[in-house]
Design a protein around this motif. Sequence first.
Motif, PDB file in Angstrom:
ATOM      1  N   SER A  48       0.809  -1.216   0.000  1.00 60.98           N
ATOM      2  CA  SER A  48       0.000   0.000   0.000  1.00 60.98           C
ATOM      3  C   SER A  48       0.837   1.259   0.000  1.00 60.98           C
ATOM      4  CB  SER A  48      -0.901   0.012   1.242  1.00 60.98           C
ATOM      5  OG  SER A  48      -1.736  -1.118   1.261  1.00 60.98           O
ATOM      6  N   SER A  49       0.200   2.369  -0.388  1.00 57.69           N
ATOM      7  CA  SER A  49       0.835   3.684  -0.285  1.00 57.69           C
ATOM      8  C   SER A  49       1.159   3.966   1.170  1.00 57.69           C
ATOM      9  CB  SER A  49      -0.102   4.761  -0.813  1.00 57.69           C
ATOM     10  OG  SER A  49      -0.373   4.554  -2.165  1.00 57.69           O
ATOM     11  N   ARG A  50       2.258   4.649   1.381  1.00 54.52           N
ATOM     12  CA  ARG A  50       2.673   4.984   2.753  1.00 54.52           C
ATOM     13  C   ARG A  50       3.058   6.453   2.830  1.00 54.52           C
ATOM     14  NH1 ARG A  50       2.544   0.127   4.437  1.00 54.52           N
ATOM     15  NH2 ARG A  50       3.725  -1.666   3.786  1.00 54.52           N
ATOM     16  N   ASP A  51       2.980   6.975   4.044  1.00 49.82           N
ATOM     17  CA  ASP A  51       3.561   8.292   4.286  1.00 49.82           C
ATOM     18  C   ASP A  51       4.478   8.201   5.485  1.00 49.82           C
ATOM     19  OD1 ASP A  51       1.679   8.311   6.398  1.00 49.82           O
ATOM     20  OD2 ASP A  51       1.179  10.401   6.109  1.00 49.82           O
ATOM     21  N   PHE A  52       5.523   9.007   5.450  1.00 51.46           N
ATOM     22  CA  PHE A  52       6.543   9.034   6.496  1.00 51.46           C
ATOM     23  C   PHE A  52       6.691  10.481   6.949  1.00 51.46           C
ATOM     24  CE2 PHE A  52       7.450   5.555   3.684  1.00 51.46           C
ATOM     25  CZ  PHE A  52       7.843   4.513   4.510  1.00 51.46           C
ATOM     26  N   ILE A  53       6.759  10.714   8.255  1.00 51.36           N
ATOM     27  CA  ILE A  53       6.998  12.036   8.812  1.00 51.36           C
ATOM     28  C   ILE A  53       8.370  11.989   9.477  1.00 51.36           C
ATOM     29  CG2 ILE A  53       6.141  13.861  10.316  1.00 51.36           C
ATOM     30  CD1 ILE A  53       4.200  12.937   8.022  1.00 51.36           C
ATOM     31  N   ASP A  54       9.320  12.683   8.871  1.00 51.15           N
ATOM     32  CA  ASP A  54      10.704  12.619   9.349  1.00 51.15           C
ATOM     33  C   ASP A  54      11.203  13.981   9.811  1.00 51.15           C
ATOM     34  OD1 ASP A  54      10.827   9.942   8.726  1.00 51.15           O
ATOM     35  OD2 ASP A  54      11.832  10.240   6.809  1.00 51.15           O
ATOM     36  N   LEU A  55      11.973  13.951  10.865  1.00 47.57           N
ATOM     37  CA  LEU A  55      12.726  15.113  11.319  1.00 47.57           C
ATOM     38  C   LEU A  55      14.080  15.036  10.627  1.00 47.57           C
ATOM     39  CD1 LEU A  55      13.170  17.524  13.252  1.00 47.57           C
ATOM     40  CD2 LEU A  55      14.031  15.863  14.916  1.00 47.57           C
ATOM     41  N   PRO A  76       1.992  16.839  15.071  1.00 52.13           N
ATOM     42  CA  PRO A  76       0.558  17.144  15.002  1.00 52.13           C
ATOM     43  C   PRO A  76       0.099  17.717  13.657  1.00 52.13           C
ATOM     44  CG  PRO A  76       1.527  18.070  16.996  1.00 52.13           C
ATOM     45  CD  PRO A  76       2.653  17.526  16.162  1.00 52.13           C
ATOM     46  N   GLY A  77       0.982  18.380  12.938  1.00 53.53           N
ATOM     47  CA  GLY A  77       0.604  18.963  11.660  1.00 53.53           C
ATOM     48  C   GLY A  77       0.346  17.936  10.569  1.00 53.53           C
ATOM     49  N   TYR A  78       0.783  16.702  10.784  1.00 53.66           N
ATOM     50  CA  TYR A  78       0.588  15.626   9.809  1.00 53.66           C
ATOM     51  C   TYR A  78       0.008  14.404  10.513  1.00 53.66           C
ATOM     52  CZ  TYR A  78       3.636  18.305   6.716  1.00 53.66           C
ATOM     53  OH  TYR A  78       4.195  19.293   5.940  1.00 53.66           O
ATOM     54  N   SER A  79      -1.247  14.480  10.856  1.00 53.13           N
ATOM     55  CA  SER A  79      -1.914  13.347  11.502  1.00 53.13           C
ATOM     56  C   SER A  79      -2.101  12.224  10.495  1.00 53.13           C
ATOM     57  CB  SER A  79      -3.276  13.770  12.050  1.00 53.13           C
ATOM     58  OG  SER A  79      -3.115  14.781  13.015  1.00 53.13           O
ATOM     59  N   PRO A  80      -2.122  10.971  10.956  1.00 57.05           N
ATOM     60  CA  PRO A  80      -2.370   9.854  10.037  1.00 57.05           C
ATOM     61  C   PRO A  80      -3.725   9.999   9.343  1.00 57.05           C
ATOM     62  CG  PRO A  80      -1.578   9.043  12.148  1.00 57.05           C
ATOM     63  CD  PRO A  80      -1.854  10.509  12.328  1.00 57.05           C
ATOM     64  N   THR A  81      -3.796   9.527   8.099  1.00 54.68           N
ATOM     65  CA  THR A  81      -5.052   9.550   7.348  1.00 54.68           C
ATOM     66  C   THR A  81      -5.344   8.149   6.827  1.00 54.68           C
ATOM     67  OG1 THR A  81      -4.092   9.943   5.167  1.00 54.68           O
ATOM     68  CG2 THR A  81      -4.493  11.891   6.543  1.00 54.68           C
ATOM     69  N   SER A  82      -6.556   7.959   6.346  1.00 52.81           N
ATOM     70  CA  SER A  82      -6.928   6.652   5.798  1.00 52.81           C
ATOM     71  C   SER A  82      -6.360   6.443   4.390  1.00 52.81           C
ATOM     72  CB  SER A  82      -8.454   6.507   5.776  1.00 52.81           C
ATOM     73  OG  SER A  82      -9.022   7.523   4.967  1.00 52.81           O
ATOM     74  N   ASN A  83      -5.781   7.485   3.791  1.00 52.99           N
ATOM     75  CA  ASN A  83      -5.229   7.371   2.438  1.00 52.99           C
ATOM     76  C   ASN A  83      -3.897   6.632   2.390  1.00 52.99           C
ATOM     77  OD1 ASN A  83      -7.373   8.895   1.478  1.00 52.99           O
ATOM     78  ND2 ASN A  83      -6.260  10.813   1.712  1.00 52.99           N
ATOM     79  N   TYR A  84      -3.171   6.634   3.527  1.00 53.06           N
ATOM     80  CA  TYR A  84      -1.826   6.061   3.555  1.00 53.06           C
ATOM     81  C   TYR A  84      -1.625   5.275   4.841  1.00 53.06           C
ATOM     82  CZ  TYR A  84      -1.254   9.873   0.239  1.00 53.06           C
ATOM     83  OH  TYR A  84      -1.427  10.730  -0.800  1.00 53.06           O
ATOM     84  N   ILE A  85      -0.759   4.271   4.764  1.00 49.44           N
ATOM     85  CA  ILE A  85      -0.298   3.586   5.967  1.00 49.44           C
ATOM     86  C   ILE A  85       0.896   4.376   6.476  1.00 49.44           C
ATOM     87  CG2 ILE A  85       0.808   1.495   6.837  1.00 49.44           C
ATOM     88  CD1 ILE A  85      -0.843  -0.048   4.748  1.00 49.44           C
ATOM     89  N   ARG A  86       0.882   4.721   7.758  1.00 47.35           N
ATOM     90  CA  ARG A  86       1.988   5.496   8.329  1.00 47.35           C
ATOM     91  C   ARG A  86       3.205   4.600   8.478  1.00 47.35           C
ATOM     92  NH1 ARG A  86       1.970  10.389  10.963  1.00 47.35           N
ATOM     93  NH2 ARG A  86       0.888  10.874   9.038  1.00 47.35           N
ATOM     94  N   GLY A  87       4.285   4.975   7.824  1.00 45.20           N
ATOM     95  CA  GLY A  87       5.543   4.250   7.921  1.00 45.20           C
ATOM     96  C   GLY A  87       6.480   4.955   8.884  1.00 45.20           C
TER      97      GLY A  87
END
Length: 98
Positions: A48-55, A76-87
Motif C-alpha cells: 500500500s501507499s505509505r507516508d513518512f513524517i521525518d525530522l 501534530p501537523g501531519y496526523s495519520p489519514t486513511s489514504n496512507y499507511i503510516r511508515g
Amino acid sequence: MDYKAIAQQTAQEVFSYYQDISGWKVIKSSDTFICRIITQSFAMGSISSRDFIDLVYMKHYEGNVDIISSNSVDFPGYSPTSNYIRGYNHSCGYVCTP
C-alpha cells in the motif's frame, strides 16, 4: 548496459543542478525541518501507499564533513489519514566527506 556511464551521467546532471542558480531562491535557511514523504503503492497493489513524517537535520563538522540525518517522529501537523499507511524510519542519513 553501461552502468558506469549511467552513474557518471547522473552525477553530472545532479552537479549541474547545483551550479544552476537561475530561478532558485532561498526560502528557508534553518538546517532542521519536518518532511512528509509519500510513496505510491506498488507490486500490483500488494504493498500500500505509505507516508513518512521525518525530522531532518543537517550539520557541518570539522574536517569538511557534512551529515544529513533523519528519524521518524510524530508531528501534530501531519496526523495519520486513511489514504496512507503510516511508515516509520529508524535513524538514517548521509555522511558527506571530500
